[in-house]
Design a protein around this motif. Structure first.
Motif, mmCIF file in Angstrom:
data_model
loop_
_atom_site.group_PDB
_atom_site.id
_atom_site.type_symbol
_atom_site.label_atom_id
_atom_site.label_comp_id
_atom_site.label_asym_id
_atom_site.label_seq_id
_atom_site.Cartn_x
_atom_site.Cartn_y
_atom_site.Cartn_z
ATOM 1 N N SER A 131 0.848 -1.182 0.000
ATOM 2 C CA SER A 131 0.000 0.000 0.000
ATOM 3 C C SER A 131 0.892 1.244 0.000
ATOM 4 N N TYR A 132 0.300 2.406 -0.097
ATOM 5 C CA TYR A 132 1.066 3.654 -0.172
ATOM 6 C C TYR A 132 1.986 3.800 1.034
ATOM 7 N N PHE A 133 1.483 3.459 2.199
ATOM 8 C CA PHE A 133 2.294 3.371 3.409
ATOM 9 C C PHE A 133 1.705 2.261 4.266
ATOM 10 N N ASP A 134 2.467 1.801 5.219
ATOM 11 C CA ASP A 134 1.966 0.762 6.115
ATOM 12 C C ASP A 134 0.892 1.389 7.005
ATOM 13 N N PRO A 135 -0.382 0.987 6.868
ATOM 14 C CA PRO A 135 -1.440 1.653 7.634
ATOM 15 C C PRO A 135 -1.272 1.536 9.143
ATOM 16 N N ARG A 136 -0.418 0.640 9.595
ATOM 17 C CA ARG A 136 -0.203 0.508 11.035
ATOM 18 C C ARG A 136 0.455 1.742 11.635
ATOM 19 N N ILE A 137 1.119 2.551 10.797
ATOM 20 C CA ILE A 137 1.763 3.750 11.352
ATOM 21 C C ILE A 137 0.740 4.782 11.815
#
Length: 298
Positions: A220-226
């Motif tokens: 994904s564009y960034f790791d949504p966990r961040i």
């Protein structure tokens, strides 16, 4: 018309032989933009002209797919293949420098973005397209009557939270790749057909479309966990979350409009070429974000 995806030169509709000849001639002259497009999309080796024509035709062939599905597939292949584009890779768990590179270059992109939306709104004869662009103008730049600040304001707040002043952000000129991309996006919005401009600009919102992972994107564009952790601060989360939550709907709605009006206006091949040209500009611009980040790392 059939257009060159590297320079948007127009040829008679469906004249793949003429397009192949054009690309081959420009490549023989070592024209960097045309060589790059052929290397990335057709072949890194010189091939016979009739084979080149066949491969180009196949590349543009929609088959039984709608235009939007072809665009999504090409976008995923370009930015989220194996390996993914370097900027999303860096954004998975971003450093302060990566976020600042994002801020300094993206503020220029967003200012051109709203100009492009305004040009589309002014040039279209379709009320629903104008309303769509008006909503984009407000969401991205205006922020009037919205529950959160505009995306532009959230970007600037993220930059300030990382230790740079708003004045420094606004007064720093774009890097060369960003400036060149902005100039061409402005030309597309003002000179190419409005439905091509819609495809060229709003397909770029696919970069943050979280649904692409289900369609084959490697990351994904960034790791949504961040968004729930502590590795980025609250203003950074607010900015990233806004795009993560909004861009899926925005890009899907735009591509639905492109599906409809490209067919109605018989401009499918033109839209394909303009999308591809815009995607290459976006590639260069994302690299500029990393180039700017490197300045902060040093």
């Amino acid at each position: 018309m059939t257009k060159c995806p590297a320079c948007l030169t127009a040829f008679p509709k469906g004249d793949w032989a003429a397009l192949a000849q054009h690309l081959a001639e420009r490549a023989q002259r070592s024209d960097a933009v045309h060589v790059r497009w052929l290397n990335q999309n057709i072949s890194r080796k010189r091939i016979p002209l009739d084979d080149l024509e066949s491969r180009i035709h196949q590349f543009f062939d929609l088959g039984a797919r709608p235009l939007s599905a072809w665009i999504r597939s090409r976008f995923i292949s370009k930015f989220y293949g194996e390996p993914p584009h370097p900027f999303p890779a860096a954004l998975q768990h971003p450093s302060r420098a990566t976020l600042l590179g994002y801020v300094f270059e993206h503020q220029h992109f967003l200012r051109q973005w709203v100009r492009s939306c305004a040009y589309i709104m002014a040039r279209t004869d379709q009320a629903e397209v104008a309303r769509y662009e008006l909503d984009n103008l407000n969401t991205e730049f205006g922020g009037f009557g919205t529950p959160t600040p505009s995306h532009y304001e959230l970007l600037l707040q993220m930059g300030e939270s990382l230790g740079v002043s708003r004045a420094q952000i606004l007064n720093t000129p774009p890097l060369a790749s960003t400036a060149a991309a902005i100039q061409e996006w402005n030309r597309i919005a003002t000179e190419e057909h409005w439905v091509e401009a819609v495809a060229g600009m709003h397909s770029l919102e696919l970069i943050a479309n979280r649904n692409l992972v289900d369609e084959g994107a490697s990351i994904s564009y960034f790791d949504p966990r961040i968004l729930n952790g502590t590795e980025v601060n609250a203003p950074a989360k607010a900015f990233l979350r806004e795009g993560y939550e909004a861009d899926a709907g925005h890009s899907d709605e735009a591509l639905a409009l492109v599906d409809r009006f490209a067919v109605e206006l018989d401009r499918v091949e033109e839209v394909q070429a303009t999308f591809l040209r815009s995607a290459d500009l976006f590639d260069d611009y994302l690299i500029a974000r990393l180039e700017r980040a490197a300045q902060f790392e040093s």
